[in-house]
Design a protein around this motif. Structure first.
Motif, PDB file in Angstrom:
ATOM      1  N   MET A  66       5.500 -17.008  19.719  1.00 14.31           N
ATOM      2  CA  MET A  66       4.942 -16.166  18.681  1.00 14.31           C
ATOM      3  C   MET A  66       5.907 -16.056  17.496  1.00 14.31           C
ATOM      4  O   MET A  66       5.485 -16.017  16.356  1.00 14.31           O
ATOM      5  CB  MET A  66       4.636 -14.789  19.274  1.00 14.31           C
ATOM      6  N   ARG A  67       7.194 -16.018  17.813  1.00 16.42           N
ATOM      7  CA  ARG A  67       8.198 -15.904  16.750  1.00 16.42           C
ATOM      8  C   ARG A  67       8.139 -17.105  15.813  1.00 16.42           C
ATOM      9  O   ARG A  67       8.206 -16.957  14.599  1.00 16.42           O
ATOM     10  CB  ARG A  67       9.575 -15.773  17.381  1.00 16.42           C
ATOM     11  N   ASP A  68       8.019 -18.297  16.388  1.00 16.78           N
ATOM     12  CA  ASP A  68       7.966 -19.515  15.590  1.00 16.78           C
ATOM     13  C   ASP A  68       6.706 -19.547  14.729  1.00 16.78           C
ATOM     14  O   ASP A  68       6.754 -19.902  13.555  1.00 16.78           O
ATOM     15  CB  ASP A  68       8.014 -20.729  16.523  1.00 16.78           C
ATOM     16  N   LEU A  69       5.597 -19.124  15.301  1.00 11.22           N
ATOM     17  CA  LEU A  69       4.333 -19.069  14.568  1.00 11.22           C
ATOM     18  C   LEU A  69       4.445 -18.119  13.376  1.00 11.22           C
ATOM     19  O   LEU A  69       4.044 -18.452  12.254  1.00 11.22           O
ATOM     20  CB  LEU A  69       3.211 -18.620  15.512  1.00 11.22           C
ATOM     21  N   MET A  70       5.014 -16.942  13.614  1.00 11.65           N
ATOM     22  CA  MET A  70       5.158 -15.967  12.528  1.00 11.65           C
ATOM     23  C   MET A  70       6.114 -16.447  11.448  1.00 11.65           C
ATOM     24  O   MET A  70       5.843 -16.293  10.259  1.00 11.65           O
ATOM     25  CB  MET A  70       5.629 -14.624  13.076  1.00 11.65           C
ATOM     26  N   SER A  71       7.224 -17.043  11.856  1.00 10.59           N
ATOM     27  CA  SER A  71       8.192 -17.482  10.843  1.00 10.59           C
ATOM     28  C   SER A  71       7.601 -18.575   9.960  1.00 10.59           C
ATOM     29  O   SER A  71       7.819 -18.585   8.742  1.00 10.59           O
ATOM     30  CB  SER A  71       9.491 -17.953  11.498  1.00 10.59           C
ATOM     31  N   LYS A  72       6.823 -19.464  10.535  1.00 10.73           N
ATOM     32  CA  LYS A  72       6.185 -20.512   9.739  1.00 10.73           C
ATOM     33  C   LYS A  72       5.078 -19.936   8.861  1.00 10.73           C
ATOM     34  O   LYS A  72       4.885 -20.373   7.725  1.00 10.73           O
ATOM     35  CB  LYS A  72       5.651 -21.609  10.643  1.00 10.73           C
ATOM     36  N   GLY A  73       4.360 -18.941   9.365  1.00  9.84           N
ATOM     37  CA  GLY A  73       3.344 -18.272   8.557  1.00  9.84           C
ATOM     38  C   GLY A  73       3.955 -17.524   7.383  1.00  9.84           C
ATOM     39  O   GLY A  73       3.444 -17.568   6.266  1.00  9.84           O
ATOM     40  N   ALA A 111       5.689  -7.478  13.533  1.00 16.83           N
ATOM     41  CA  ALA A 111       6.910  -7.937  14.194  1.00 16.83           C
ATOM     42  C   ALA A 111       7.775  -6.748  14.618  1.00 16.83           C
ATOM     43  O   ALA A 111       8.351  -6.747  15.717  1.00 16.83           O
ATOM     44  CB  ALA A 111       7.697  -8.856  13.266  1.00 16.83           C
ATOM     45  N   ALA A 112       7.860  -5.733  13.769  1.00 19.11           N
ATOM     46  CA  ALA A 112       8.661  -4.546  14.106  1.00 19.11           C
ATOM     47  C   ALA A 112       8.038  -3.786  15.274  1.00 19.11           C
ATOM     48  O   ALA A 112       8.756  -3.312  16.164  1.00 19.11           O
ATOM     49  CB  ALA A 112       8.797  -3.644  12.886  1.00 19.11           C
ATOM     50  N   LEU A 113       6.717  -3.667  15.281  1.00 21.27           N
ATOM     51  CA  LEU A 113       6.044  -2.994  16.402  1.00 21.27           C
ATOM     52  C   LEU A 113       6.280  -3.749  17.711  1.00 21.27           C
ATOM     53  O   LEU A 113       6.523  -3.147  18.759  1.00 21.27           O
ATOM     54  CB  LEU A 113       4.545  -2.855  16.129  1.00 21.27           C
ATOM     55  N   ARG A 114       6.204  -5.069  17.641  1.00 19.91           N
ATOM     56  CA  ARG A 114       6.454  -5.894  18.835  1.00 19.91           C
ATOM     57  C   ARG A 114       7.875  -5.744  19.337  1.00 19.91           C
ATOM     58  O   ARG A 114       8.135  -5.855  20.531  1.00 19.91           O
ATOM     59  CB  ARG A 114       6.195  -7.370  18.524  1.00 19.91           C
ATOM     60  N   ALA A 115       8.806  -5.505  18.404  1.00 19.01           N
ATOM     61  CA  ALA A 115      10.213  -5.356  18.774  1.00 19.01           C
ATOM     62  C   ALA A 115      10.517  -3.964  19.326  1.00 19.01           C
ATOM     63  O   ALA A 115      11.614  -3.710  19.803  1.00 19.01           O
ATOM     64  CB  ALA A 115      11.104  -5.642  17.576  1.00 19.01           C
ATOM     65  N   GLY A 116       9.529  -3.046  19.243  1.00 22.87           N
ATOM     66  CA  GLY A 116       9.710  -1.727  19.819  1.00 22.87           C
ATOM     67  C   GLY A 116       9.935  -0.597  18.830  1.00 22.87           C
ATOM     68  O   GLY A 116      10.206   0.528  19.236  1.00 22.87           O
ATOM     69  N   SER A 142       8.742   3.599  11.259  1.00 19.81           N
ATOM     70  CA  SER A 142       9.834   2.662  11.019  1.00 19.81           C
ATOM     71  C   SER A 142       9.308   1.241  10.851  1.00 19.81           C
ATOM     72  O   SER A 142       9.803   0.476  10.020  1.00 19.81           O
ATOM     73  CB  SER A 142      10.833   2.700  12.181  1.00 19.81           C
ATOM     74  N   ALA A 143       8.302   0.895  11.637  1.00 19.28           N
ATOM     75  CA  ALA A 143       7.726  -0.448  11.546  1.00 19.28           C
ATOM     76  C   ALA A 143       7.082  -0.670  10.180  1.00 19.28           C
ATOM     77  O   ALA A 143       7.247  -1.747   9.581  1.00 19.28           O
ATOM     78  CB  ALA A 143       6.705  -0.655  12.666  1.00 19.28           C
ATOM     79  N   VAL A 144       6.366   0.331   9.683  1.00 15.76           N
ATOM     80  CA  VAL A 144       5.738   0.204   8.359  1.00 15.76           C
ATOM     81  C   VAL A 144       6.805   0.095   7.276  1.00 15.76           C
ATOM     82  O   VAL A 144       6.684  -0.719   6.348  1.00 15.76           O
ATOM     83  CB  VAL A 144       4.767   1.374   8.085  1.00 15.76           C
TER      84      VAL A 144
END
Length: 156
Positions: free
Chosen positions: A1-8, A123-128, A133-135
């Motif tokens: 998922m990280r790779d997909l997001m970074s490329k997006g 990504a921030a929500l996924r990281a916890g 804070s995520a927004v």
């Protein structure tokens, strides 16, 4: 998922930088050309990144194996190209309906900023991180993405 997001994210920033750089002050507005230019550039960037990744991971094996690995690496770059589609879609609509350039450029940049905000928040929500804070991190990510796009546009 990280790779997909970074490329997006990379594709979104690339589209933003290109739309800002292609903004024509005193020239005739060509939204179809701009859309094609964004897609060609995104495709070229994806090919270059996939090829570079392929070259950095050479392993012993047959020539056929290396060709398959190259194709796999190139296919993994699709998020870079797909992330440019919202900008390209708006440019195609602008050409079809005769929309003027300034509002289209502004809309594409705002749309891409919203996408960066969403991806940064996700990504921030996924990281916890908690929602607030995520927004805030998403807002910071969107701002950084727009700064990168603006810097690229300035050096055009």
């Amino acid at each position: 998922m990280r790779d997909l997001m970074s490329k997006g994210v990379y594709g979104t920033i690339l589209a933003s930088a290109l739309i800002a750089a292609l903004h024509s002050e005193a020239q005739v507005y060509t939204p179809y050309y701009d859309a094609a230019w964004i897609m060609v550039t995104a495709g070229t960037a994806a090919l270059a990144h996939g090829y570079a990744h392929h070259m950095s991971t050479h392993r012993p094996g047959s020539g056929l194996h290396r060709w398959r690995q190259l194709v796999r690496e190139l296919m993994d770059e699709w998020p870079v190209v797909v992330a440019c589609w919202p900008a390209v879609g708006l440019l195609l609509l602008a050409g079809a309906f005769g929309w003027s350039e300034p509002p289209v450029t502004c809309t594409v940049l705002l749309l891409n900023a919203a996408l960066l905000l969403g991806w940064g928040t996700f990504a921030a929500l996924r990281a916890g991180y908690r929602r607030r804070s995520a927004v805030l991190l998403g807002v910071a990510d969107a701002a950084i993405g727009l700064l990168i796009a603006a810097a690229n546009a300035v050096i055009k």
